[in-house]
Design an enzyme around this catalytic site. Structure first.
Site, mmCIF file in Angstrom:
data_model
loop_
_atom_site.group_PDB
_atom_site.id
_atom_site.type_symbol
_atom_site.label_atom_id
_atom_site.label_comp_id
_atom_site.label_asym_id
_atom_site.label_seq_id
_atom_site.Cartn_x
_atom_site.Cartn_y
_atom_site.Cartn_z
ATOM 1 N N ALA A 1 0.818 -1.217 0.000
ATOM 2 C CA ALA A 1 0.000 0.000 0.000
ATOM 3 C C ALA A 1 0.851 1.266 0.000
ATOM 4 O O ALA A 1 0.609 2.191 0.758
ATOM 5 C CB ALA A 1 -0.954 -0.003 1.200
ATOM 6 N N TYR B 1 12.443 -7.981 -0.787
ATOM 7 C CA TYR B 1 12.219 -8.546 -2.126
ATOM 8 C C TYR B 1 12.129 -7.498 -3.224
ATOM 9 O O TYR B 1 12.172 -7.822 -4.408
ATOM 10 C CB TYR B 1 10.983 -9.453 -2.134
ATOM 11 C CG TYR B 1 9.644 -8.763 -2.232
ATOM 12 C CD1 TYR B 1 8.927 -8.774 -3.433
ATOM 13 C CD2 TYR B 1 9.090 -8.104 -1.146
ATOM 14 C CE1 TYR B 1 7.703 -8.142 -3.536
ATOM 15 C CE2 TYR B 1 7.866 -7.479 -1.237
ATOM 16 C CZ TYR B 1 7.173 -7.500 -2.433
ATOM 17 O OH TYR B 1 5.965 -6.860 -2.532
ATOM 18 N N ASP C 1 -4.972 -11.397 -8.994
ATOM 19 C CA ASP C 1 -4.610 -12.577 -9.783
ATOM 20 C C ASP C 1 -3.346 -12.313 -10.629
ATOM 21 O O ASP C 1 -3.380 -12.407 -11.843
ATOM 22 C CB ASP C 1 -5.818 -12.886 -10.686
ATOM 23 C CG ASP C 1 -5.524 -14.032 -11.614
ATOM 24 O OD1 ASP C 1 -4.673 -14.855 -11.267
ATOM 25 O OD2 ASP C 1 -6.148 -14.080 -12.693
ATOM 26 N N GLY D 1 -6.495 -0.166 -15.950
ATOM 27 C CA GLY D 1 -6.217 1.227 -15.583
ATOM 28 C C GLY D 1 -4.941 1.314 -14.790
ATOM 29 O O GLY D 1 -4.055 0.469 -14.913
ATOM 30 N N ASP E 1 43.734 10.424 -8.952
ATOM 31 C CA ASP E 1 42.782 10.524 -7.841
ATOM 32 C C ASP E 1 43.434 11.288 -6.675
ATOM 33 O O ASP E 1 43.798 10.700 -5.665
ATOM 34 C CB ASP E 1 42.406 9.076 -7.448
ATOM 35 C CG ASP E 1 41.372 8.991 -6.348
ATOM 36 O OD1 ASP E 1 40.754 10.016 -6.042
ATOM 37 O OD2 ASP E 1 41.206 7.886 -5.793
HETATM 38 C C1 SPV Z 1 37.087 5.493 -4.538
HETATM 39 O O1 SPV Z 1 36.291 4.776 -5.139
HETATM 40 O O2 SPV Z 1 37.493 6.552 -4.992
HETATM 41 C C2 SPV Z 1 37.550 5.115 -3.197
HETATM 42 C C3 SPV Z 1 37.711 3.701 -2.861
HETATM 43 O O3 SPV Z 1 37.870 6.000 -2.451
HETATM 44 S S1 SPV Z 1 39.348 3.286 -3.251
HETATM 45 O O4 SPV Z 1 39.548 3.501 -4.673
HETATM 46 O O5 SPV Z 1 39.530 1.883 -2.896
HETATM 47 O O6 SPV Z 1 40.250 4.132 -2.476
HETATM 48 MG MG MG Z 2 38.221 7.852 -3.345
#
Ligand code: SPV
Ligand code: MG
Length: 429
Positions: A10, A43, A91, A124, A204
């Site tokens: 619901a 689920y 159903d 509907g 990074d």
């Molecule tokens: C990322 O996805 O940038 C993370 C995880 O920080 S790791 O790459 O494992 O550092």
């Molecule tokens: Mg990261």
């Protein structure tokens, strides 16, 4: 008076629900077994409205005598308690994930001569079409933000996948598989610094601007977002990050306890990286908590002790300190080829009196299953880079095929059909 039992979630109430209750009411007192959030999340997708709100709607509907909580997808525990004369269900559950449930209902009712009645769905609008319409409309920042906490309450393990673009957002939003008794999909989205940077061909190292990716992902998704906040920068910058993410409807930020030039954790000790002092990092967490204005936003502290070989004791004492500083969750990271050290951490962590949800990123120990992690006490599993890592080699293969063959015909089988790519993203009219 006969008792008639109807199980429902619901969430999106339609004329179909009303009709079902009306028909059932002709045979006796209608008792609604309202599926709890936990039962639904077991689920399929978490309901839009939490249990208490759904209960208010349904107990105020004409013809409903009583609403009881149904704690599992399986009706049987409630049927055994209530012993209804009839169970009503549309159903439409003879196939798919509910077929096993249907058979158990029939078998249980047989114990006391009860009957399953299955009216045809009325044509509907249906909950399914409403769900589709809601997905197209999207969500609001507030609804999305609160979703992670609700998932943590409703599911033993929250499953999160990385996205770095509108398109990968779409994949995280829509891809699902049907298992015997559930529809399995990702619960949330990880906005990885690694893949966000790699997509822009940058290392990074907290350099790239992340706002375009967030904005594109927000547009193609409704699921909760966990933002990889790197180190959070200096505390004076982190507080702004918190407020920005909150405004966007992001559910959580994870910041890692490193300082100076941040390098990706998976370099481990091969790259020079320095862990922050416990006090300084705790202060950053507390400042972030003080800066936030919404109650649902979570700040998750990421412990790099195992990555930087500072030892298990260091990881555990930092866990304690970061919780005391107000962290709403902890991420324990490892780059070992197996989950041994993660499991040791989990065992020790289970002994803490004061605990918060635990997050792991099984990139290197990928053979470990969700079930094993969940049993060890993990609450969130993040698949942190898999959409980009799978896309890149596929693109290189296609590029090489064109070079090798001096034409693109051989690359065709590596590519999706043109008719599919041009209609993948429908225009909005
Ligand atoms: C990322 O996805 O940038 C993370 C995880 O920080 S790791 O790459 O494992 O550092
Ligand atoms: Mg990261």
């Amino acid at each position: 008076m006969n008792k008639v039992y109807i199980a429902m979630s619901a969430d999106l109430v339609t004329p179909g629900h009303v009709r079902l209750i009306q028909e059932a009411g002709k045979l006796g007192d209608v008792i609604i077994g309202l599926l709890t959030d936990r039962a639904v999340a077991g689920y399929q997708r978490l309901p839009y409205m939490p249990y208490e709100e759904r209960k208010i709607v349904i107990e105020n509907m004409v013809g409903v005598k009583e609403v009881v909580a149904q704690e599992t997808l399986d009706h049987v525990p409630n049927l055994l308690k209530i012993k209804p004369d009839f169970v009503f269900h549309r159903d439409d559950w003879n196939t798919g994930v509910l077929r096993g449930t249907r058979q158990r209902v029939i078998d249980t009712l047989n114990q006391w001569g009860g009957k399953l009645i299955e009216p045809e769905p009325i044509p509907g609008i249906t909950s399914t079409s409403l769900t589709q319409a809601i997905r197209e409309v999207g969500t609001t920042p507030m609804m999305r933000q609160g979703m992670l906490k609700r998932l943590l309450e409703a599911k033993p393990l929250v499953r999160v996948i990385e996205a770095h673009s509108g398109l990968t957002g779409l994949i995280s939003e829509t891809v699902f598989v049907e298992t015997d008794n559930s529809v399995r999909e990702f619960d949330g989205i990880w906005l990885s610094s690694l893949t966000d940077s790699a997509l822009k061909a940058k290392p990074d190292i907290e350099y790239v601007d992340r706002m375009t990716s967030i904005s594109d992902i927000l547009e193609t998704t409704t699921k909760p977002i966990i933002f990889d906040g790197d180190t959070g920068g200096v505390t004076e910058h982190f507080v702004f990050m918190v407020r920005t993410l909150e405004r966007l409807g992001v559910s959580a930020v994870i910041i890692e306890d490193k300082k100076g030039l941040k390098r990706n954790s998976l370099f481990g000790t091969d790259a020079s990286q320095v862990q922050d002092d416990v006090e300084a990092f705790s202060q950053k967490i507390s400042s972030g908590k003080n800066a936030q204005v919404t109650s649902d936003f979570m700040i998750i502290a990421r412990i790099e002790s195992l990555i930087l070989k500072a030892g298990m004791d260091d990881a555990l004492s930092r866990a304690q300190a970061y919780i005391a500083a107000g962290a709403n969750g902890l991420m324990i990271h490892s780059k070992e080829p197996n989950a041994d050290e993660i499991m040791t951490f989990c065992r020790e962590y289970a002994k803490f009196d004061d605990r918060v949800p635990l997050v792991v990123v099984p990139s290197t120990y990928s053979q470990t299953t969700e079930r094993e992690l969940s049993e060890a006490g993990v609450s969130i599993v993040i698949y942190a880079n898999h959409l980009l890592r799978s896309a890149y080699p596929a693109m290189v293969r296609a590029a090489k095929s064109i070079l090798q063959n001096g034409r693109a015909a051989e690359a065709e089988e590596l590519c999706m059909p043109i008719k599919d790519i041009i209609s993948l993203i429908p225009e909005r009219t």
